[in-house]
Design a protein around this motif. Sequence first.
Motif, PDB file in Angstrom:
ATOM      1  N   GLU A 125       6.617   7.167  -2.852  1.00 54.30           N
ATOM      2  CA  GLU A 125       5.529   7.683  -3.790  1.00 54.30           C
ATOM      3  C   GLU A 125       6.227   9.116  -4.006  1.00 54.30           C
ATOM      4  N   ALA A 126       6.609   9.445  -5.216  1.00 53.70           N
ATOM      5  CA  ALA A 126       6.844  10.787  -5.921  1.00 53.70           C
ATOM      6  C   ALA A 126       5.508  11.657  -5.537  1.00 53.70           C
ATOM      7  N   VAL A 127       5.704  13.082  -5.483  1.00 51.45           N
ATOM      8  CA  VAL A 127       4.614  13.861  -5.349  1.00 51.45           C
ATOM      9  C   VAL A 127       4.875  14.962  -6.376  1.00 51.45           C
ATOM     10  N   LEU A 128       3.865  15.123  -7.486  1.00 50.48           N
ATOM     11  CA  LEU A 128       4.096  16.123  -8.662  1.00 50.48           C
ATOM     12  C   LEU A 128       3.430  17.409  -7.716  1.00 50.48           C
ATOM     13  N   ALA A 129       4.088  18.124  -7.638  1.00 43.02           N
ATOM     14  CA  ALA A 129       3.576  19.564  -6.787  1.00 43.02           C
ATOM     15  C   ALA A 129       2.764  20.651  -7.656  1.00 43.02           C
ATOM     16  N   HIS A 130       3.568  20.916  -8.871  1.00 48.30           N
ATOM     17  CA  HIS A 130       2.928  22.002  -9.615  1.00 48.30           C
ATOM     18  C   HIS A 130       3.431  21.675 -11.243  1.00 48.30           C
ATOM     19  N   VAL A 131       2.586  21.860 -12.103  1.00 42.29           N
ATOM     20  CA  VAL A 131       2.844  21.710 -13.428  1.00 42.29           C
ATOM     21  C   VAL A 131       1.773  22.693 -14.033  1.00 42.29           C
ATOM     22  N   ALA A 132       2.406  23.512 -15.205  1.00 43.31           N
ATOM     23  CA  ALA A 132       1.685  24.535 -15.856  1.00 43.31           C
ATOM     24  C   ALA A 132       2.454  24.770 -17.290  1.00 43.31           C
ATOM     25  N   VAL A 133       1.454  24.983 -18.043  1.00 43.03           N
ATOM     26  CA  VAL A 133       1.638  25.333 -19.437  1.00 43.03           C
ATOM     27  C   VAL A 133       1.005  26.539 -20.133  1.00 43.03           C
ATOM     28  N   CYS A 134       1.899  27.433 -20.623  1.00 42.30           N
ATOM     29  CA  CYS A 134       1.158  28.920 -21.091  1.00 42.30           C
ATOM     30  C   CYS A 134       0.218  28.443 -22.116  1.00 42.30           C
ATOM     31  N   GLU A 135      -1.041  29.310 -22.212  1.00 42.19           N
ATOM     32  CA  GLU A 135      -1.921  29.158 -22.867  1.00 42.19           C
ATOM     33  C   GLU A 135      -1.625  28.939 -24.493  1.00 42.19           C
ATOM     34  N   GLU A 136      -0.919  29.797 -24.899  1.00 44.34           N
ATOM     35  CA  GLU A 136      -0.557  29.723 -26.397  1.00 44.34           C
ATOM     36  C   GLU A 136       0.422  28.450 -26.619  1.00 44.34           C
ATOM     37  N   ALA A 137       0.791  27.476 -25.856  1.00 37.05           N
ATOM     38  CA  ALA A 137       1.690  26.340 -26.037  1.00 37.05           C
ATOM     39  C   ALA A 137       0.992  25.355 -25.705  1.00 37.05           C
ATOM     40  N   ARG A 138      -0.526  25.262 -25.262  1.00 37.68           N
ATOM     41  CA  ARG A 138      -0.977  24.123 -24.768  1.00 37.68           C
ATOM     42  C   ARG A 138      -1.653  23.440 -26.220  1.00 37.68           C
ATOM     43  N   SER A 139      -2.147  22.146 -25.793  1.00 38.79           N
ATOM     44  CA  SER A 139      -2.635  21.239 -26.784  1.00 38.79           C
ATOM     45  C   SER A 139      -1.521  20.545 -27.924  1.00 38.79           C
ATOM     46  N   TYR A 140      -0.091  20.841 -27.487  1.00 42.26           N
ATOM     47  CA  TYR A 140       0.906  20.250 -28.168  1.00 42.26           C
ATOM     48  C   TYR A 140       1.518  19.085 -27.378  1.00 42.26           C
ATOM     49  N   GLY A 141       1.024  18.707 -26.189  1.00 41.88           N
ATOM     50  CA  GLY A 141       1.562  17.419 -25.462  1.00 41.88           C
ATOM     51  C   GLY A 141       2.818  18.073 -24.492  1.00 41.88           C
ATOM     52  N   ILE A 142       2.946  19.317 -24.353  1.00 34.54           N
ATOM     53  CA  ILE A 142       4.059  19.681 -23.604  1.00 34.54           C
ATOM     54  C   ILE A 142       3.791  19.426 -22.278  1.00 34.54           C
ATOM     55  N   GLY A 143       2.474  19.621 -21.735  1.00 36.05           N
ATOM     56  CA  GLY A 143       2.303  19.083 -20.353  1.00 36.05           C
ATOM     57  C   GLY A 143       2.663  17.596 -20.064  1.00 36.05           C
ATOM     58  N   GLY A 144       2.296  16.970 -20.882  1.00 32.94           N
ATOM     59  CA  GLY A 144       2.574  15.402 -20.746  1.00 32.94           C
ATOM     60  C   GLY A 144       4.003  14.938 -20.952  1.00 32.94           C
ATOM     61  N   GLN A 145       4.791  15.941 -21.745  1.00 36.07           N
ATOM     62  CA  GLN A 145       6.223  15.583 -22.019  1.00 36.07           C
ATOM     63  C   GLN A 145       6.900  16.040 -20.541  1.00 36.07           C
ATOM     64  N   LEU A 146       6.393  17.046 -19.918  1.00 36.26           N
ATOM     65  CA  LEU A 146       6.929  17.353 -18.404  1.00 36.26           C
ATOM     66  C   LEU A 146       6.734  16.406 -17.504  1.00 36.26           C
ATOM     67  N   MET A 147       5.347  15.910 -17.422  1.00 40.03           N
ATOM     68  CA  MET A 147       5.026  14.843 -16.650  1.00 40.03           C
ATOM     69  C   MET A 147       5.914  13.561 -16.707  1.00 40.03           C
ATOM     70  N   GLU A 148       5.948  13.150 -17.952  1.00 42.18           N
ATOM     71  CA  GLU A 148       6.812  11.977 -18.310  1.00 42.18           C
ATOM     72  C   GLU A 148       8.559  12.154 -17.791  1.00 42.18           C
TER      73      GLU A 148
END
Length: 265
Positions: free
Chosen positions: A179-202
Amino acid sequence: MDAEPRASALPNAALAPSDPDRSTILLRLPAPRVSEEPVSPPVSVRFMDTEHLRFVVGEQRRLFPDGFFSRLGPGFLTAHTRTYLTSPHAVGFVAEVDGAPVGYLVGVVDPALHRRHLLRAHGPGLAVRAAAALAVRPALAVNFLRTRLPRYARKLLPGRRAGASASAAPAPPAVHDREAVLAHVAVCEEARSYGIGGQLMERFADFAVVAGCTRVSLVTAAGPAGAGPYYERRGWERRAETHTPDGKHLLVYARPLGAHRPDPI
């Protein structure tokens, strides 16, 4: 010294760095629907480097100010975050727009081996930094003595380790059950809602699959402060609840790897 509880800051595999075809993912931010401006500049997701540490540490302290490691100060947090870059069992990714970082992710693909690497390669240095930080933060030192020191002692006492070695050690987990563990993921407020967090996780999911993992887990704060609904929309399943040594309520989420991926959010 074990890693502090994992967290996330999102809306309310092992792919070698030398691989030129997979070391960078390009995507485009769609223009706002009410605007006729051209598509936003491309966003690149690439392996984290030491040049990104200042941004990552600054964002983690800003977004997770109550985290124990954040409260130890930037010196300790920088040293600890660097372990994700030196460990063969961990990885960091950064999302950039026009060369400026807008988000990051750090994770582990073999928690037991990463912890061993952290203790052997960085343990003394981290201990010295932590002691220096606690010496000038008496309230935090009291908190550490009351909530964390007993747990560290149970894990690290020589007698306990010797006893564990003498007993029949359980077989290591099979690769298919890692099992892998995702420790931290964060996106700056001005860059949210563009799918960047999802791209990082994928991207982390790709890394974990090649490393032999079949599932990935994370924790997020319970209640409005957490990102549980975001993960649920992306196919993560709530598996359990836990608490930090300080008593903070956390939710554990997991998802299988290699399954159908949801559309970016």
